[in-house]
Design a protein around this motif. Structure first.
Motif, mmCIF file in Angstrom:
data_model
loop_
_atom_site.group_PDB
_atom_site.id
_atom_site.type_symbol
_atom_site.label_atom_id
_atom_site.label_comp_id
_atom_site.label_asym_id
_atom_site.label_seq_id
_atom_site.Cartn_x
_atom_site.Cartn_y
_atom_site.Cartn_z
ATOM 1 N N GLN A 14 0.852 -1.187 0.000
ATOM 2 C CA GLN A 14 0.000 0.000 0.000
ATOM 3 C C GLN A 14 0.890 1.240 0.000
ATOM 4 N N LEU A 15 0.351 2.319 -0.567
ATOM 5 C CA LEU A 15 1.159 3.529 -0.615
ATOM 6 C C LEU A 15 0.657 4.617 0.318
ATOM 7 N N ASP A 16 -0.563 4.447 0.850
ATOM 8 C CA ASP A 16 -1.018 5.514 1.740
ATOM 9 C C ASP A 16 -0.991 5.042 3.188
ATOM 10 N N PHE A 17 -0.987 6.031 4.063
ATOM 11 C CA PHE A 17 -0.805 5.789 5.490
ATOM 12 C C PHE A 17 -1.851 4.827 6.052
ATOM 13 N N PHE A 18 -3.123 5.081 5.742
ATOM 14 C CA PHE A 18 -4.170 4.259 6.336
ATOM 15 C C PHE A 18 -4.165 2.841 5.768
ATOM 16 N N GLY A 19 -3.816 2.711 4.509
ATOM 17 C CA GLY A 19 -3.695 1.379 3.917
ATOM 18 C C GLY A 19 -2.635 0.573 4.632
ATOM 19 N N LEU A 20 -1.518 1.234 4.907
ATOM 20 C CA LEU A 20 -0.429 0.534 5.607
ATOM 21 C C LEU A 20 -0.840 0.179 7.028
ATOM 22 N N ALA A 52 3.598 2.644 10.351
ATOM 23 C CA ALA A 52 2.914 2.975 9.100
ATOM 24 C C ALA A 52 3.487 4.253 8.510
ATOM 25 N N TYR A 53 3.737 5.228 9.370
ATOM 26 C CA TYR A 53 4.267 6.499 8.884
ATOM 27 C C TYR A 53 5.654 6.315 8.276
ATOM 28 N N ASN A 54 6.454 5.535 8.970
ATOM 29 C CA ASN A 54 7.815 5.282 8.482
ATOM 30 C C ASN A 54 7.775 4.545 7.138
ATOM 31 N N THR A 55 6.889 3.559 7.044
ATOM 32 C CA THR A 55 6.774 2.808 5.792
ATOM 33 C C THR A 55 6.250 3.704 4.683
ATOM 34 N N TYR A 56 5.280 4.549 5.051
ATOM 35 C CA TYR A 56 4.709 5.477 4.077
ATOM 36 C C TYR A 56 5.791 6.418 3.550
ATOM 37 N N LYS A 57 6.601 6.944 4.479
ATOM 38 C CA LYS A 57 7.665 7.876 4.072
ATOM 39 C C LYS A 57 8.667 7.182 3.144
ATOM 40 N N ASN A 58 9.016 5.954 3.500
ATOM 41 C CA ASN A 58 9.959 5.221 2.650
ATOM 42 C C ASN A 58 9.364 4.957 1.269
ATOM 43 N N ALA A 59 8.062 4.591 1.252
ATOM 44 C CA ALA A 59 7.409 4.325 -0.034
ATOM 45 C C ALA A 59 7.364 5.593 -0.863
ATOM 46 N N PHE A 60 7.041 6.704 -0.204
ATOM 47 C CA PHE A 60 6.963 7.991 -0.898
ATOM 48 C C PHE A 60 8.329 8.378 -1.470
ATOM 49 N N MET A 61 9.348 8.225 -0.624
ATOM 50 C CA MET A 61 10.709 8.572 -1.053
ATOM 51 C C MET A 61 11.123 7.716 -2.249
ATOM 52 N N THR A 62 10.816 6.421 -2.164
ATOM 53 C CA THR A 62 11.187 5.520 -3.257
ATOM 54 C C THR A 62 10.475 5.923 -4.533
ATOM 55 N N ASN A 63 9.187 6.256 -4.377
ATOM 56 C CA ASN A 63 8.407 6.692 -5.529
ATOM 57 C C ASN A 63 9.023 7.946 -6.154
ATOM 58 N N MET A 64 9.375 8.891 -5.291
ATOM 59 C CA MET A 64 9.970 10.143 -5.783
ATOM 60 C C MET A 64 11.297 9.876 -6.474
ATOM 61 N N PHE B 59 0.061 11.453 13.477
ATOM 62 C CA PHE B 59 0.215 11.502 12.029
ATOM 63 C C PHE B 59 -1.104 11.252 11.309
ATOM 64 N N PHE B 60 -1.460 12.116 10.417
ATOM 65 C CA PHE B 60 -2.616 11.954 9.530
ATOM 66 C C PHE B 60 -3.952 11.849 10.265
ATOM 67 N N GLN B 61 -3.959 11.961 11.589
ATOM 68 C CA GLN B 61 -5.226 11.810 12.316
ATOM 69 C C GLN B 61 -5.365 12.964 13.303
ATOM 70 N N PRO B 62 -5.600 14.152 12.783
ATOM 71 C CA PRO B 62 -5.597 15.332 13.656
ATOM 72 C C PRO B 62 -6.736 15.337 14.666
ATOM 73 N N TRP B 63 -7.751 14.489 14.446
ATOM 74 C CA TRP B 63 -8.899 14.490 15.351
ATOM 75 C C TRP B 63 -8.654 13.701 16.639
ATOM 76 N N ILE B 64 -7.597 12.912 16.705
ATOM 77 C CA ILE B 64 -7.339 12.104 17.908
ATOM 78 C C ILE B 64 -6.683 12.978 18.971
ATOM 79 N N GLY B 65 -7.155 12.842 20.218
ATOM 80 C CA GLY B 65 -6.566 13.590 21.328
ATOM 81 C C GLY B 65 -7.538 14.620 21.859
ATOM 82 N N SER B 66 -7.030 15.477 22.766
ATOM 83 C CA SER B 66 -7.895 16.476 23.398
ATOM 84 C C SER B 66 -7.246 17.849 23.315
ATOM 85 N N LYS B 67 -8.008 18.853 23.765
ATOM 86 C CA LYS B 67 -7.467 20.209 23.773
ATOM 87 C C LYS B 67 -7.094 20.638 25.192
ATOM 88 N N LEU B 68 -6.903 19.654 26.088
ATOM 89 C CA LEU B 68 -6.687 19.986 27.507
ATOM 90 C C LEU B 68 -5.469 20.863 27.696
#
Lengths: 601, 143
Positions: A14-20, A52-64, B59-68
């Protein structure tokens, strides 16, 4: 939430964060030790996100990285430079606007001849911003009296120097420090052994004919996106001696902003020693033009592989086009055809029609530039002939019917929409060499321009502009280069104004009467007296060949006409009109007639 | 004489509904494996993590967490306490589906000058019926 399928192996394609992240979750469903991986607050969930973020970044970098590895997908300009270097293609730099001026000044002449050094400055205002133009070479001005004058080309931008010392390390490259260099202006002087007199090195675009003594330098792009020069290796091109001083002089340009200057002032004392007795007077012979920005990424992507294919030779028609367009950014369109196609045939010649931006016709100086450029690249026995483009204008009249029930647009609004559609068609499909007006496509474009348009009836006529001298007998040949309509019945000497003609013209004055040219449908062109209801023949003035589209006016004269040209119209035999050779088809907005009929359906 | 049964206490093995490792990745000193927290302890750890996470931090989930954290710069008083309570409740409802909040108690401690806010969340956990749990934490500004 992830889907519920269990996964025994980890899927990281997968190439996107949530997929990973979902892949990780699927994998973890196979174990029961840590069950909370699916809850946002759980420590395991946070760990999954890091992974997931690390894998996503690596996938993105590789793609670039892979994208940058190919000229088709590279986005960074430096990557494109590198790819074009592999193809022996030098991306075009920014080009200065060029103007031509004549300067006259009065001076005592005590220390003449006066030397106008390279880089002498002229200033101008373009759109309220100040720009400096400079002379590209040193001029010597002398006079037998106290009035001096000189004519020179001037280029936008000032000259600067970069100085380097040639050292012992191998593969030395010397960077041009300013990115806005106009590479056509680069000159290099090399001072060796502490000498005050330097050797001039010239740019060499090729290795052909080089010896170990050739004083040349090579230009290329660097990995930082700047231009850089390097010298030969004492085998192909002479290498400067150790500790030689290298002075690179070049002009830095503002690009397109320098176009359009029409007034200049002289910013230097041509006598140098304050011998002026009046302020220098300046006449602009040619306003500034022909500037361009640096080559765009898309242009590099397009031309680099093709320039490699052409290999600096002009053999096929495409070679001519690519070579010219690569070197001269002002060129809008090129058409190349063999001499055997012209009438009479001229074997051993290749005709090159060139249309340049913002200029009608083709100036002689430009023709010479293009000829010199092509001659070096053409086969030995082939002579390039540079010809001006000839424009065949198209007059479009259309009756548009639209349904009032499906739109709130007024008749005028519909007219505007249809006008835009026709102009778009002209921009996209015409206004170029080797283009064809397809009437059905134009009609389709009009139909599709608004949802309310039901149908259109469109007619197209061609016309040429001629500028006969008033009151003088003259012979004029007009060549439409397409077959003309030859099915209209012959006309008598007096006939109705509504009768259809193949040839007709705009109005002019002849013997005090308002007249026009028309054909008699039998191959004769005649002057006819114009009234609203009928036409009356005055005299025959020429012939028309319907099959070749050539009109010959013999001993034609007129008293006067409006404006600077007369329009001669012709109806083509074929409704699809194709341009050949050096002809460009063009629709002028002033010759678009739109009638709109509103219906309620 | 005591019977054999007196020496043994019958304990039902606790069902592990939820399990996670510790946020500091501590080891179990006996097994040498990652130490685990289970059931209500796991949920409490999750709650703490959620409430002390600032929104947009993940990462990618800005809605998680609180504003405390941001709210600690407001004036200390009943309005702040009410806002804190709402924020805690909303965060738990949005991000922690295992928990149903029963009550939230917010106090400033013995002395107003302590610059601390003490929070107790009383909650129940899905899948662990008939029990409520409480979770205490302290909010204070560190800068």
């Amino acid at each position: 939430m992830a889907n519920n399928s269990l996964s025994s192996s980890l899927n990281l394609t997968q190439l996107d964060f949530f997929g990973l992240k979902n892949s990780f979750k699927s994998y973890l469903r196979g174990q029961a030790i840590f069950k909370d991986y699916d809850f946002d607050g759980a420590a395991f969930n946070i760990l999954l996100e890091e992974l997931a973020y690390n894998t996503y970044k690596n996938a993105f970098m590789t793609n670039m990285l892979f994208s940058e590895g190919f000229i088709d997908s590279a986005q960074l300009r430096t990557s494109l430079f590198s790819h074009s270097k592999e193809l022996n293609y030098l991306p075009r730099s920014v080009r200065s606007a060029k103007a031509k001026v004549a300067v006259t000044f009065e001076a005592t002449g005590e220390t003449q001849p006066y030397i106008i050094v390279k880089g002498s400055m002229f200033s101008t205002l373009i759109k309220s911003k100040s720009y400096t133009f400079t002379t590209p070479e040193t001029l010597i001005v002398a006079s037998a009296n106290t009035t001096f004058n000189f004519t020179t080309d001037i280029y936008e931008g000032i000259y600067i120097d970069d100085s380097y010392v040639f050292q012992s390390q191998p593969n030395q490259r010397f960077k041009l420090t300013n990115k806005n260099v106009d590479t056509q202006s680069i000159s290099i002087v090399v001072y060796e052994d502490g000498s005050q007199i330097g050797d001039i090195y010239k740019i060499s675009p090729t290795l052909l004919d080089l010896t170990e003594l050739s004083k040349v330098f090579f230009l290329q792009t660097s990995e930082t996106g700047q231009y850089e020069i390097y010298f030969g290796d004492n085998v192909l091109g002479r290498q400067p001696k150790l500790n030689a001083t290298i002075v690179i002089n070049y002009r830095i340009s503002a690009g397109l902003k320098g176009n359009g200057a029409r007034v200049f002032s002289v910013d230097f004392d041509p006598t140098v020693r304050n011998e002026l007795t009046s302020t220098p007077r300046l006449t602009v012979i040619e306003p500034s033009k022909n500037a361009s920005e640096e080559e765009t990424n898309e242009s590099i992507r397009y031309y680099a592989p093709r320039a490699f294919q052409v290999q600096e030779r002009a053999v096929t028609a495409t070679d001519y086009e690519i070579s010219l367009k690569t070197e001269f950014p002002e060129i809008n369109a090129v058409s190349v055809y063999g001499g055997e196609l012209v009438d009479p045939p001229q074997f051993g010649k290749v005709f090159v029609a060139i249309d340049i931006s913002d200029v009608e016709g083709l100036p002689e100086a430009k023709k010479t530039d293009y000829f010199n450029f092509l001659k070096r690249r053409s086969p030995f026995s082939i002579d390039p002939v540079i010809v001006e483009p000839k424009i065949t204008y198209l007059s479009v009249s259309t009756l548009v019917r639209y349904n009032l029930n499906v739109t709130t647009n007024t008749i005028n609004r519909i007219k505007t929409i249809v006008m835009s559609a026709i102009i778009d068609y002209n921009t996209n499909f015409l206004n170029d060499f080797q283009s064809t007006l397809r009437l059905s496509q134009l009609a389709k474009q009009i139909d599709n321009s608004d949802i309310s348009i039901i149908s259109n009836i469109t007619n197209v006529a061609m016309y040429k502009k001629i500028s006969p001298t008033r009151g003088i007998l003259q012979n004029i040949v007009i060549n439409f280069d397409v077959a003309l309509l030859d099915t209209i019945p012959n006309q008598q000497d007096q006939y109705s104004a509504t009768d259809q003609k193949t040839i007709y013209s705009s109005l002019f004055k002849y013997n005090g009467a308002t007249c026009m040219l028309e054909d008699d449908s039998n191959g004769t062109i005649r002057i006819v007296k114009f009234t609203q209801s009928e036409r009356v023949k005055v005299k025959d003035v020429g012939t028309v060949n319907y099959s070749t589209g050539v009109i010959s006016l013999v001993n034609f004269s007129l008293d006067d006409y409006d404006g600077s040209f007369l329009k001669v119209y012709a109806i083509p035999e074929d409704k699809d009109i194709a341009s050949t050779k050096n002809i460009i088809l063009q629709v002028e907005p002033s010759e678009i007639t739109i009638n709109v009929e509103a219906l309620r359906l | 004489m005591p019977s054999r049964a007196d020496f043994y206490t019958i304990e039902q093995k606790k069902v592990e509904t939820y399990s996670d490792f510790l946020t500091d990745l501590d080891m179990n000193p006996l097994t040498g494996y990652l130490a685990r927290v289970i059931n209500e302890e796991s949920v409490k750890q999750s709650l703490k993590s959620l409430l002390l996470t600032q929104r947009t931090e993940r990462f990618f989930q800005p809605w998680i967490g609180s504003k405390l954290n941001g709210m600690l710069f407001e004036l200390n008083g009943p309005v702040l306490n009410m806002n804190l309570e709402n924020e805690i409740k909303m965060t738990i409802e949005n991000c922690e589906p295992r928990v149903a909040v029963v009550k939230i108690v917010i106090s400033n401690g013995q002395d107003f000058d302590e610059n601390n806010i003490y929070v107790t969340v009383v909650f129940s956990i899905n899948n662990i019926p008939h029990q409520t749990f409480d979770f205490d934490f302290t909010l204070n500004r560190i800068r």
